[in-house]
Design a protein around this motif. Structure first.
Motif, PDB file in Angstrom:
ATOM      1  N   ASN B 217      51.357  13.378  15.749  1.00  0.00           N
ATOM      2  CA  ASN B 217      50.070  12.898  15.268  1.00  0.00           C
ATOM      3  C   ASN B 217      49.834  13.063  13.778  1.00  0.00           C
ATOM      4  O   ASN B 217      48.983  12.401  13.214  1.00  0.00           O
ATOM      5  N   ASN B 218      50.527  13.964  13.143  1.00  0.00           N
ATOM      6  CA  ASN B 218      50.278  14.181  11.721  1.00  0.00           C
ATOM      7  C   ASN B 218      51.419  14.981  11.117  1.00  0.00           C
ATOM      8  O   ASN B 218      52.331  15.425  11.802  1.00  0.00           O
ATOM      9  N   LEU B 230      55.682   9.160  13.300  1.00  0.00           N
ATOM     10  CA  LEU B 230      54.246   9.230  13.561  1.00  0.00           C
ATOM     11  C   LEU B 230      53.636   7.856  13.361  1.00  0.00           C
ATOM     12  O   LEU B 230      54.325   6.918  12.988  1.00  0.00           O
ATOM     13  N   PHE B 231      52.335   7.719  13.609  1.00  0.00           N
ATOM     14  CA  PHE B 231      51.656   6.460  13.325  1.00  0.00           C
ATOM     15  C   PHE B 231      50.923   6.586  12.000  1.00  0.00           C
ATOM     16  O   PHE B 231      50.226   7.568  11.773  1.00  0.00           O
TER      17      PHE B 231
END
Lengths: 261, 261, 261
Positions: B217-218, B230-231
């Motif tokens: 996530n981060n 990650l996105f």
């Protein structure tokens, strides 16, 4: 009404899309904001460099300027984001020591933890709080929002250790704290520490085995290529090469020892 | 009256005289314009990089912001210059595909070919339409000119091909579409393509022979130096090294294949 | 009231604290100033490069714009700082030749030596007059101060020598005066010197042993990689490589000889 002043300091790179996105969100929220880039070239994740930069730069702005600083290796973790009032300036920053050098000059008069999501963008990404929280909150503050609405007051800001020169009867031992864009070496030794030892023209400054006799007043009265010591515009001892690059010539960097006799 | 907002995106180099000249012409025509540099560091003549940059950045601005984009290898030839309204934003750009990624999101609501020389500078050089046409027309638009006066409506904008990931039962094969200033690799694989395969924590991402298990996530919850997937803030799959440079470490660049299992 | 326009040109580096400090002082004194960065990437202490830059850029601004230029190797010595009105523009600069190329176009209509300390910051450092004198005086001028108050009128501005092409029946011998951000070579040979020799399509341009036949009108009508000669947006002869870097390809730099037959 006067235009509210906002400055931006980040490690995003000057021409990155991230800076443009922050400005878009800020100006969408407050079209009248007057935005000034201070730096987007802080070395990536280099909180210490940014902390010196902010302390050198922000005090020159008028009271109540809002300084938004995003050097934030902990983005997306539970690290706090804070609103801080200190020495007549206002700041938005992650609570990771970024403001710790500003706070050396004066204690903060208000610290608020940004907990109230009402002033964030409705969708908050995990990787870009600069746009989704900082810029959005900055727009609200520019529109006149009372900071009390941002979240609870707190009092335990993160700090960083800043090397303090050690002083004996014989010498002052300090270090380089920053290399500027000319390759000049800025140190943590200040004019008042140095002049109590006698006339500055008789002091000897040593760095990387090279010795400089006398601290002079400016670059212009020496010959090109000469290694000199002088006081910078913040009254810190600085080592420079006239029209040259001291960092390269001495192979010096942040943390390099500087001794004054 | 509110200040009309104008943004500038070029490949001129941030501190080139060309940027200053454009601002001079724009401000001479419309002294109240609020000008914001998005990027002047697009790689020279790199229309594709600029197209991604514009699509990432301009949607964050308020409605009716005028985005002036000059990455224009065909300057001085018969290529058209167009005024485009799309997704609530306004654009001035050469008709060379520069807006083709903005137009992927929504069809244009108005396209005008700049044929009316009345709003150009009286003398137009062969090499610098940014100053002599774009900046001059932008000033008129900022003053409130109805775009109808700029020239005829047209409907055949140039487009570029954008690689679309190929999807099979076994895998998604995409590619790196942009390397950001941190060395992070942005890909053309989006969150919705990926999550239909099951939990993101169980996906495997492969690039240059290296495999990454799980999309996190981060940056902040991993260890320094770790290669992660990650996105990004546009919900594209991104490959990064925590506090490091993924492009260097993987020897990856625009066009490098990325596979998700 | 319209916002007073100020431009900044320095060799401080775009993201240096020094630029931010100047803006802070300027905006503290005149919050309504509209500040535009022209360049902060002049090569350090390179007065000649800055002089060309200013002459190329400032004429495009509206009358009475204030251009603050700080490339100042003599800072802290007895060199003068001057306020100059020339060709409808206003300038603050050290008196070291920085304006000498602007003054080639038109004689100055007013020159004042900044002697009156009343409009400086109360404390003036030896190394940073950009903040302590230039920015402070600029703020006063933006607020409407009559320049007469700044100090006495003077008339002996420093100049620099600018190479003038030598012309014979056979040829024009000029030189490269600037390399732009694309690697294009700008020369001191102008269109009017060249066309008196006959059609520009029949001229031969020689640089570093390479010959180019014909001066063309733009980049776009030639093939990628081709070495071409053309007129730049200031009607100077320019040597370029289509979508490439002429300076690298010819190993050419400022001062390199260029001959036209």
């Amino acid at each position: 009404m006067e235009q509210p002043l906002v400055t931006l300091t980040t490690d995003f790179g000057r021409d990155s899309s991230y800076v443009g996105q922050m400005k878009g969100v800020l100006l969408s929220g407050c079209p009248g904001a007057s935005i000034h880039d201070l730096s987007h070239s802080i070395r990536p994740q280099h909180v210490r460099e940014a902390a010196i930069f902010l302390a050198d730069t922000t005090p020159w702005f008028s009271a109540d300027t809002l300084h938004v600083a995003v050097v934030d290796p902990g983005v997306g973790t539970s690290r706090r984001i804070v609103y801080v009032e200190c020495d007549r300036q206002r700041y938005l920053a992650p609570d990771n020591g970024l403001l710790s050098r500003v706070l050396l000059k004066a204690p903060p008069t208000r610290v608020i933890s940004l907990k109230n999501r009402k002033y964030w963008r409705s969708e908050v990404s995990n990787t870009f709080h600069g746009r989704d929280i900082f810029a959005s909150v900055a727009a609200h503050l520019c529109l006149g929002l009372d900071p009390t609405g941002l979240g609870p007051e707190v009092d335990d800001l993160q700090t960083l250790d800043w090397a303090i020169p050690t002083t004996t009867d014989q010498q002052i031992v300090g270090e380089v704290i920053c290399v500027d864009s000319f390759g000049n070496l800025l140190t943590n030794i200040t004019v008042d520490q140095l002049v109590v030892r006698g006339p500055e023209s008789e002091r000897v400054v040593e760095c990387q085995g090279r010795r400089i006799t006398g601290v002079c007043n400016n670059y212009g009265n020496r010959t090109v290529g000469e290694l000199i010591a002088l006081f910078d515009s913040h009254l810190r001892l600085e080592i420079a090469v006239v029209n040259g690059n001291a960092a390269q010539q001495l192979d010096a960097r942040e943390g390099t020892t500087v001794i004054v006799y």
